[in-house]
Motif scaffolding. Structure first.
Motif, PDB file in Angstrom:
ATOM      1  N   TYR A 268      -3.554   7.818  -7.011  1.00  0.00           N
ATOM      2  CA  TYR A 268      -4.698   7.055  -6.513  1.00  0.00           C
ATOM      3  C   TYR A 268      -5.027   7.456  -5.066  1.00  0.00           C
ATOM      4  O   TYR A 268      -6.175   7.706  -4.723  1.00  0.00           O
ATOM      5  N   LYS A 269      -3.987   7.543  -4.233  1.00  0.00           N
ATOM      6  CA  LYS A 269      -4.223   7.914  -2.826  1.00  0.00           C
ATOM      7  C   LYS A 269      -4.825   9.311  -2.722  1.00  0.00           C
ATOM      8  O   LYS A 269      -5.761   9.554  -1.965  1.00  0.00           O
ATOM      9  N   GLN A 270      -4.248  10.228  -3.504  1.00  0.00           N
ATOM     10  CA  GLN A 270      -4.716  11.611  -3.470  1.00  0.00           C
ATOM     11  C   GLN A 270      -6.191  11.696  -3.874  1.00  0.00           C
ATOM     12  O   GLN A 270      -6.960  12.430  -3.271  1.00  0.00           O
TER      13      GLN A 270
ATOM     14  N   THR B 266       5.834   4.116  -2.611  1.00  0.00           N
ATOM     15  CA  THR B 266       4.775   4.808  -3.344  1.00  0.00           C
ATOM     16  C   THR B 266       5.334   5.331  -4.652  1.00  0.00           C
ATOM     17  O   THR B 266       6.297   6.099  -4.653  1.00  0.00           O
TER      18      THR B 266
ATOM     19  N   SER C 217       0.842  -1.210   0.000  1.00  0.00           N
ATOM     20  CA  SER C 217       0.000   0.000   0.000  1.00  0.00           C
ATOM     21  C   SER C 217       0.868   1.246   0.000  1.00  0.00           C
ATOM     22  O   SER C 217       0.533   2.256   0.627  1.00  0.00           O
ATOM     23  N   GLY C 218       2.006   1.151  -0.643  1.00  0.00           N
ATOM     24  CA  GLY C 218       2.881   2.317  -0.770  1.00  0.00           C
ATOM     25  C   GLY C 218       3.863   2.492   0.381  1.00  0.00           C
ATOM     26  O   GLY C 218       4.736   3.333   0.324  1.00  0.00           O
TER      27      GLY C 218
ATOM     28  N   PHE D 222       0.472   5.256  -7.695  1.00  0.00           N
ATOM     29  CA  PHE D 222      -0.153   4.988  -6.409  1.00  0.00           C
ATOM     30  C   PHE D 222      -0.418   6.275  -5.642  1.00  0.00           C
ATOM     31  O   PHE D 222      -1.421   6.402  -4.951  1.00  0.00           O
ATOM     32  N   MET D 223       0.463   7.247  -5.796  1.00  0.00           N
ATOM     33  CA  MET D 223       0.275   8.520  -5.118  1.00  0.00           C
ATOM     34  C   MET D 223      -0.978   9.227  -5.640  1.00  0.00           C
ATOM     35  O   MET D 223      -1.764   9.778  -4.865  1.00  0.00           O
TER      36      MET D 223
ATOM     37  N   SER E 222       6.108   6.232   2.856  1.00  0.00           N
ATOM     38  CA  SER E 222       5.814   6.288   1.423  1.00  0.00           C
ATOM     39  C   SER E 222       6.984   5.716   0.644  1.00  0.00           C
ATOM     40  O   SER E 222       7.245   6.094  -0.480  1.00  0.00           O
TER      41      SER E 222
ATOM     42  N   LEU F 287      -8.535   8.266  -1.789  1.00  0.00           N
ATOM     43  CA  LEU F 287      -8.445   8.133  -0.336  1.00  0.00           C
ATOM     44  C   LEU F 287      -8.499   9.491   0.353  1.00  0.00           C
ATOM     45  O   LEU F 287      -9.017   9.627   1.442  1.00  0.00           O
ATOM     46  N   GLN F 288      -7.925  10.522  -0.306  1.00  0.00           N
ATOM     47  CA  GLN F 288      -7.975  11.851   0.316  1.00  0.00           C
ATOM     48  C   GLN F 288      -8.968  12.775  -0.380  1.00  0.00           C
ATOM     49  O   GLN F 288      -9.164  13.904   0.051  1.00  0.00           O
TER      50      GLN F 288
END
Lengths: 291, 275
Positions: free
Chosen positions: A250-252, A243, A235-236, A247-248, A240, A255-256
């Motif tokens: 995607y998280k941004q 990451t 999961s990165g 993936f970054m 990080s 997830l955020q």
């Protein structure tokens, strides 16, 4: 009159594909660029204001972005080196006549057909687990300290898993290229008593040059956006450390819920991919002309 | 001298086999673990073949999870996206191969360049559009996305196969009074059946294993096997043998298809640049 009718049919037959791809490319890409110029947080209704290049400025100054960019480059570079160097070696090994050649080839290229989520989890647990994984057991049997792969070497672990999937791809392409090495050329070289190393350097390697270029360019496109292997293993993380850019983003985004920031990252990824794409398209275009 | 050369040959053959077995080992290990009990799967020293082979893991996978639904989703998505793609790509490839114009080459290269658009670049808008249109977690949505992802490869592969067909054949059919539709359905498609089959094969493999969109656009209803396997990321308790059984089931059909498609893979993935 006949010609123009034929043209018309041609355009009519091609246009569904062209229109669909155009929509698929232009609409989302336009939206990504548009979002990237806005402050747009999904969880804050009404937060939709034009901020110009602020997201890019934020992204480019963020140490996490530079870190993700660096990880992306390390991942792409390492996997390319591993797959090309070992790909050439394995292709040469598999190209010589030996007993059971067909079956050995099938076994060697099999990893390419394994879905990334499965290969990530199989490697993470069955092979790389520090307690019961096969690799740890093998290292203990050799009285070595087992490696705690995903905590201590997260990016290296991802690199190995991804390389395992793409090495067969490189091998297969290079093997195909080797098979087209002219039989006469090979025999002539043997008659002249060519030593293995000069034979490799002056005959085989130049012959493979084009195939290697193709492998590098195509792998780059896929390696720039490695996602599933990271998703199911680290999961990165930790932190990080593993990451990458994909993936970054995607998280941004998911997830955020920072649509603006994620879009700016997406535009940067597209620009990077396009730089590579230009070379690949040119190479393949040249190939089209030669025929 | 002759003897030495012979031994050298045997040595290289052995080396080739060792490399092949090493590459295949993780798959072998996965299959073996799927027949072990959970306790045996984590025990050390590991046994190279299961001491007491069991089918219990397969039973558990079938019983506890909706395995068949995930498998069905994978089948629908990979076959559906390939068939939809063919429907759109056959006319395009036909026109490019038999009525080439100045625009043919730029169009082909442009199509190729859309394939190079990184999915993360359009993740946000596609996700938001899908949310607003109610397409998230639907088979239809994912099928269309995968179709668009693979359309450039389908057009390219068909184009390279169609181009090998002599134009005279189609022309003489036209002289005999065959209409356009007849020309395509009764002459072009039967002649290029092999090429079309290769194209289908490669695209089914690519769609089956696609893991970016399937993880991001589905959650349960439309989740294919890639997403099902990913659900083993954080299970509780012992799960290696069950993970192995589920993975073996997910991989087996496509691995076997893959073995038959080596040549097509090279042709499709390199866009004809390596033969």
């Amino acid at each position: 009159m006949a010609i123009s009718r034929e043209r018309l049919v041609g355009v009519g037959a091609t246009s569904p594909s062209v229109v669909m791809l155009l929509l698929w490319m232009v609409v989302p890409l336009g939206m990504t660029i548009w979002f990237s110029l806005h402050r747009y947080l999904l969880l804050q209704p009404g937060s939709y204001t034009l901020v110009g290049l602020e997201n890019y400025a934020y992204f480019l100054q963020d140490p996490a972005f530079l870190n993700a960019l660096w990880n992306t480059l390390v991942l792409v570079g390492s996997v390319l080196i591993i797959t090309v160097v070992f790909g050439v070696a394995i292709a040469l090994l598999l190209n010589q006549p030996f007993w059971g050649q067909g079956i050995a080839r099938i076994l060697a290229i099999s990893p390419f057909f394994i879905m990334p989520t499965a290969s990530g989890l199989i490697w993470k647990n069955l092979l790389m687990d520090p307690n019961s994984g096969f690799i740890s057991w093998a290292m203990k049997s050799l009285s070595l300290e087992p490696i705690v792969w995903f905590s201590n070497w997260p990016l290296l672990s991802i690199i190995l898993i991804v390389a395992w999937r793409w090495l067969p791809f490189a091998t297969l392409i290079l093997l195909t290229a080797l098979q087209s090495l002219d039989e006469e050329q090979r025999e002539a070289a043997q008659m002249d008593g060519a030593r293995p190393i000069p034979y490799f350097l002056y005959i085989i390697l130049p012959h493979l040059a084009r195939a290697i270029t193709v492998v590098v360019l195509i792998e780059m496109i896929f390696l720039l956006v490695v996602f599933a292997e990271i998703f199911v293993t680290t999961s990165g993380g930790p932190g990080s450390e593993s990451t990458n850019l994909a993936f970054m983003i995607y998280k941004q985004a998911l997830l955020q819920f920072d649509v603006g920031g994620a879009s700016a990252g997406g535009v940067i990824a597209v620009v990077l991919a396009n730089i590579i794409a230009i070379f690949l398209v040119r190479l393949i275009g040249k190939n089209l002309d030669e025929e | 001298m002759v003897n030495q050369a012979r031994w050298q040959r045997v040595g290289w053959g052995v080396a080739a086999w060792l490399v092949a077995l090493l590459m295949f080992f993780p798959i072998y290990w996965m299959i073996m673990t799927s027949f072990k009990t959970e306790a045996a799967a984590v025990s050390t020293p590991p046994s190279i073949v299961p001491m007491e082979p069991t089918l219990q893991n397969y039973e558990t996978v079938f019983e506890q999870s909706d395995y068949f639904r995930f498998a069905w989703n994978s089948v629908v998505i990979s076959l559906g996206s390939t068939m939809l793609g063919l429907l759109v790509a056959v006319p395009a490839a036909w026109a490019m191969a038999f009525i080439p114009s100045k625009r043919t080459k730029p169009t082909l290269l442009w199509m190729l360049s859309t394939k190079m658009l990184p999915p993360v670049g359009v993740l946000v808008p596609i996700y938001l559009l899908f949310r607003d249109w109610g397409l998230l977690d639907t088979l239809f949505g994912l099928t269309v996305v995968l179709m668009l992802m693979n359309l450039p490869i389908i057009v390219w592969m068909l184009y390279t196969y169609f181009r090998e067909i002599p134009k005279d054949i189609l022309e003489s059919a036209r002289m005999e009074g065959a209409g356009l539709w007849q020309e395509v359905v009764y002459i072009l498609l039967p002649i290029s059946l092999g090429g079309i089959a290769s194209t289908v094969l490669l695209n089914v493999i690519l769609a089956w294993n696609e893991s970016f969109w399937s993880l991001n656009l589905t959650s349960s209803d439309a989740a294919p096997l890639t997403a099902f396997i990913a659900s083993y990321t954080s299970p509780e308790g012992l799960f290696w043998a069950k993970l192995s059984a589920a993975s073996t089931l997910a991989i087996a059909p496509i691995l076997i298809l893959g073995w038959f498609s080596q040549k097509q893979l090279v042709r499709g993935m390199t866009f004809g640049a390596v033969k």
